[in-house]
Motif scaffolding. Structure first.
Motif, PDB file in Angstrom:
ATOM      1  N   VAL A 101       0.835  -1.200   0.000  1.00 18.04           N
ATOM      2  CA  VAL A 101       0.000   0.000   0.000  1.00 18.04           C
ATOM      3  C   VAL A 101       0.871   1.250   0.000  1.00 18.04           C
ATOM      4  CG1 VAL A 101      -1.751   1.305   1.282  1.00 18.04           C
ATOM      5  CG2 VAL A 101      -1.878  -1.195   1.182  1.00 18.04           C
ATOM      6  N   THR A 102       1.915   1.253   0.839  1.00 17.51           N
ATOM      7  CA  THR A 102       2.826   2.397   0.902  1.00 17.51           C
ATOM      8  C   THR A 102       3.575   2.574  -0.417  1.00 17.51           C
ATOM      9  OG1 THR A 102       3.142   1.987   3.264  1.00 17.51           O
ATOM     10  CG2 THR A 102       4.737   3.414   2.181  1.00 17.51           C
ATOM     11  N   VAL A 103       4.043   1.471  -1.000  1.00 17.69           N
ATOM     12  CA  VAL A 103       4.765   1.530  -2.272  1.00 17.69           C
ATOM     13  C   VAL A 103       3.873   2.086  -3.370  1.00 17.69           C
ATOM     14  CG1 VAL A 103       5.900   0.165  -4.058  1.00 17.69           C
ATOM     15  CG2 VAL A 103       6.316  -0.355  -1.654  1.00 17.69           C
ATOM     16  N   GLY A 110       1.353   3.971  -2.984  1.00 18.08           N
ATOM     17  CA  GLY A 110       1.122   5.387  -2.700  1.00 18.08           C
ATOM     18  C   GLY A 110       2.236   6.264  -3.236  1.00 18.08           C
ATOM     19  N   PHE A 111       3.493   5.833  -3.068  1.00 20.45           N
ATOM     20  CA  PHE A 111       4.624   6.603  -3.582  1.00 20.45           C
ATOM     21  C   PHE A 111       4.647   6.602  -5.114  1.00 20.45           C
ATOM     22  CE2 PHE A 111       6.513   6.133   0.720  1.00 20.45           C
ATOM     23  CZ  PHE A 111       6.879   7.459   0.913  1.00 20.45           C
ATOM     24  N   ILE A 112       4.275   5.466  -5.708  1.00 20.02           N
ATOM     25  CA  ILE A 112       4.194   5.411  -7.173  1.00 20.02           C
ATOM     26  C   ILE A 112       3.164   6.406  -7.687  1.00 20.02           C
ATOM     27  CG2 ILE A 112       3.505   3.966  -9.134  1.00 20.02           C
ATOM     28  CD1 ILE A 112       4.689   1.574  -7.642  1.00 20.02           C
ATOM     29  N   MET A 113       2.008   6.427  -7.014  1.00 23.37           N
ATOM     30  CA  MET A 113       0.952   7.353  -7.419  1.00 23.37           C
ATOM     31  C   MET A 113       1.397   8.797  -7.235  1.00 23.37           C
ATOM     32  SD  MET A 113      -1.923   7.367  -8.774  1.00 23.37           S
ATOM     33  CE  MET A 113      -2.846   8.806  -9.264  1.00 23.37           C
ATOM     34  N   LEU A 114       2.148   9.065  -6.164  1.00 26.28           N
ATOM     35  CA  LEU A 114       2.659  10.406  -5.917  1.00 26.28           C
ATOM     36  C   LEU A 114       3.625  10.819  -7.027  1.00 26.28           C
ATOM     37  CD1 LEU A 114       3.015  12.900  -4.131  1.00 26.28           C
ATOM     38  CD2 LEU A 114       4.794  11.650  -2.880  1.00 26.28           C
ATOM     39  N   ILE A 158      -6.506   2.872  -5.220  1.00 25.38           N
ATOM     40  CA  ILE A 158      -7.191   3.081  -3.937  1.00 25.38           C
ATOM     41  C   ILE A 158      -7.993   1.841  -3.562  1.00 25.38           C
ATOM     42  CG2 ILE A 158      -9.037   4.384  -2.799  1.00 25.38           C
ATOM     43  CD1 ILE A 158      -8.055   6.840  -4.373  1.00 25.38           C
ATOM     44  N   MET A 159      -8.700   1.255  -4.539  1.00 27.28           N
ATOM     45  CA  MET A 159      -9.504   0.072  -4.258  1.00 27.28           C
ATOM     46  C   MET A 159      -8.621  -1.121  -3.893  1.00 27.28           C
ATOM     47  SD  MET A 159     -12.516   1.138  -4.374  1.00 27.28           S
ATOM     48  CE  MET A 159     -13.345  -0.429  -4.181  1.00 27.28           C
ATOM     49  N   ILE A 160      -7.484  -1.266  -4.574  1.00 28.59           N
ATOM     50  CA  ILE A 160      -6.562  -2.351  -4.237  1.00 28.59           C
ATOM     51  C   ILE A 160      -6.048  -2.196  -2.812  1.00 28.59           C
ATOM     52  CG2 ILE A 160      -4.274  -3.326  -4.742  1.00 28.59           C
ATOM     53  CD1 ILE A 160      -4.812  -2.683  -7.695  1.00 28.59           C
ATOM     54  N   CYS A 161      -5.662  -0.970  -2.485  1.00 30.06           N
ATOM     55  CA  CYS A 161      -5.148  -0.698  -1.134  1.00 30.06           C
ATOM     56  C   CYS A 161      -6.210  -0.945  -0.067  1.00 30.06           C
ATOM     57  CB  CYS A 161      -4.638   0.739  -1.043  1.00 30.06           C
ATOM     58  SG  CYS A 161      -3.204   1.076  -2.098  1.00 30.06           S
ATOM     59  N   LEU A 162      -7.427  -0.519  -0.338  1.00 29.21           N
ATOM     60  CA  LEU A 162      -8.515  -0.745   0.621  1.00 29.21           C
ATOM     61  C   LEU A 162      -8.786  -2.240   0.786  1.00 29.21           C
ATOM     62  CD1 LEU A 162     -11.066   2.074  -0.311  1.00 29.21           C
ATOM     63  CD2 LEU A 162      -9.687   1.905   1.764  1.00 29.21           C
ATOM     64  N   GLY A 163      -8.667  -2.983  -0.332  1.00 30.68           N
ATOM     65  CA  GLY A 163      -8.873  -4.423  -0.253  1.00 30.68           C
ATOM     66  C   GLY A 163      -7.834  -5.101   0.619  1.00 30.68           C
ATOM     67  N   ILE A 164      -6.567  -4.705   0.460  1.00 27.01           N
ATOM     68  CA  ILE A 164      -5.493  -5.278   1.276  1.00 27.01           C
ATOM     69  C   ILE A 164      -5.698  -4.954   2.750  1.00 27.01           C
ATOM     70  CG2 ILE A 164      -3.018  -5.210   1.759  1.00 27.01           C
ATOM     71  CD1 ILE A 164      -2.586  -4.705  -1.239  1.00 27.01           C
ATOM     72  N   ILE A 165      -5.992  -3.695   3.019  1.00 28.83           N
ATOM     73  CA  ILE A 165      -6.216  -3.277   4.414  1.00 28.83           C
ATOM     74  C   ILE A 165      -7.427  -3.992   4.994  1.00 28.83           C
ATOM     75  CG2 ILE A 165      -6.820  -1.316   5.886  1.00 28.83           C
ATOM     76  CD1 ILE A 165      -5.255   0.458   3.897  1.00 28.83           C
ATOM     77  N   GLY A 166      -8.488  -4.109   4.188  1.00 33.18           N
ATOM     78  CA  GLY A 166      -9.684  -4.795   4.653  1.00 33.18           C
ATOM     79  C   GLY A 166      -9.430  -6.250   4.980  1.00 33.18           C
ATOM     80  N   TYR A 167      -8.580  -6.903   4.184  1.00 30.92           N
ATOM     81  CA  TYR A 167      -8.268  -8.312   4.439  1.00 30.92           C
ATOM     82  C   TYR A 167      -7.553  -8.472   5.776  1.00 30.92           C
ATOM     83  CZ  TYR A 167      -7.220 -13.140   3.199  1.00 30.92           C
ATOM     84  OH  TYR A 167      -7.163 -14.506   3.188  1.00 30.92           O
ATOM     85  N   TYR A 168      -6.646  -7.553   6.070  1.00 33.09           N
ATOM     86  CA  TYR A 168      -5.951  -7.620   7.354  1.00 33.09           C
ATOM     87  C   TYR A 168      -6.881  -7.287   8.519  1.00 33.09           C
ATOM     88  CZ  TYR A 168      -1.233  -8.625   5.832  1.00 33.09           C
ATOM     89  OH  TYR A 168      -0.119  -9.261   5.341  1.00 33.09           O
TER      90      TYR A 168
END
Length: 309
Positions: free
Chosen positions: A227-229, A231-235, A272-282
């Motif tokens: 998710v952090t990676v 985010g930096f790519i998107m930035l 954003i949806m991918i990141c939310l999915g990962i966070i949601g799984y955890y």
């Protein structure tokens, strides 16, 4: 005494074969033993076969789950019920060669506390399944920081290692990685995956993917770092596009149209949806842990009284 744990799911054709073969090998080697068959909520006659095996051999113990809880739960149920000075886990289909148990046991007698079976090959399987398996082991090796490419559940553990694993309070466990992570004095035994004598494999590509997601999330937080990676790519993308837009605006060559905007929105919303999915799984994993439900429920047992005697 050596406790041999055999997780069993819809293995009615293999129970008596496995019991007879393991008993013969261990008795010929002069090793005191018990065989713990753990029926993981099978839908066939697996439990009846376990009861039949226990009637014919006082060294056999049967454990029956109230429903299917998964192989990891079955292995840990066996570890918690085992009474041996060392414990081995082996697949009921005997694709793990039982003759290797004697070699593992002799290494344990030399003082080794974790003896792991290392695959020389993966046996007969489809090209797609082999690709999926290699991809899974590659991902989980990177996520856990350990080489899991040739690892398996085929292991022999000293009693102190078993007690350490049993003392861990977490619900979602990954036996293969945890038994490596605990440390202790380790050795390995190589083996070739054997063909099934009877029955069919219970592993499909879909179940392998589910197995991968569950175990990676239970043992490693690496996906959260993605998710952090991202985010930096998107930035970085946003900075490049922003500078480009400003230069074009200042130089007066900015073009009208929404193509860039639409692509940027699609790209960012997907991340954003991918990141939310990962966070949601955890979060779901955390939710499962804090509920504190047992890893498994034992509905009945057989052979324990004879074994204790």
């Amino acid at each position: 005494m050596l406790s041999v744990i055999l997780p069993s799911y819809n293995e009615e054709k293999m129970i008596l074969i496995a019991a007879e073969r393991l008993a013969a090998i261990l008795e010929d080697a002069g090793i005191d033993y018990e065989l713990l068959f753990v029926d993981d909520g099978s839908k066939d006659a697996t439990w009846k076969m376990i009861e039949q095996a226990a009637e014919g051999n006082s060294h056999i113990v049967g454990i029956h789950f109230s429903r299917n809880f998964g192989k990891e739960s079955a292995m840990f149920a066996g570890l918690e019920k085992a009474r041996g000075d060392c414990c081995a886990v082996i697949d009921c289909d005997l694709q793990h060669p039982p003759e290797k148990l004697v070699e593992m046991y002799r290494l344990w007698e030399q003082g080794y506390e974790v003896i792991e079976g290392i695959k020389e090959d993966r046996g007969e399987e489809s090209g797609f399944h082999r690709f999926a398996a290699n991809s899974f082991y590659g991902l989980i090796s990177k996520a856990t920081g350990m080489d899991m490419s040739s690892s398996s559940d085929f292991k022999l553990l000293d009693r102190k290692v078993v007690d350490t694993l049993n003392a861990m309070p977490e619900r979602n466990v990954f036996f293969r990685a945890l038994s490596y992570w605990v440390g202790y004095r380790q050795a390995s035994v190589s083996y070739k995956v054997q063909e099934r004598t009877a029955g069919e494999s219970k592993w499909s590509t879909r179940s392998l993917i589910k197995y991968a997601l569950t175990n990676i999330s239970s043992f490693s937080s690496a996906p959260l770092h993605i998710v952090t990676v991202l985010g930096f790519i998107m930035l970085a993308v946003a900075v490049v596009l922003g500078v480009t837009a400003l230069v074009q605006k200042i130089s007066g060559v900015a073009l009208g149209g929404f193509t860039t905007v639409i692509l940027l929105l699609l790209f960012s919303s997907s991340l954003i949806m991918i990141c939310l999915g990962i966070i949601g799984y955890y979060i779901a994993r955390i939710y499962d842990e804090i509920k504190g439900r047992p890893r498994y429920i034992i509905s009945k047992t057989c052979g324990e009284s004879e074994s204790k005697a």
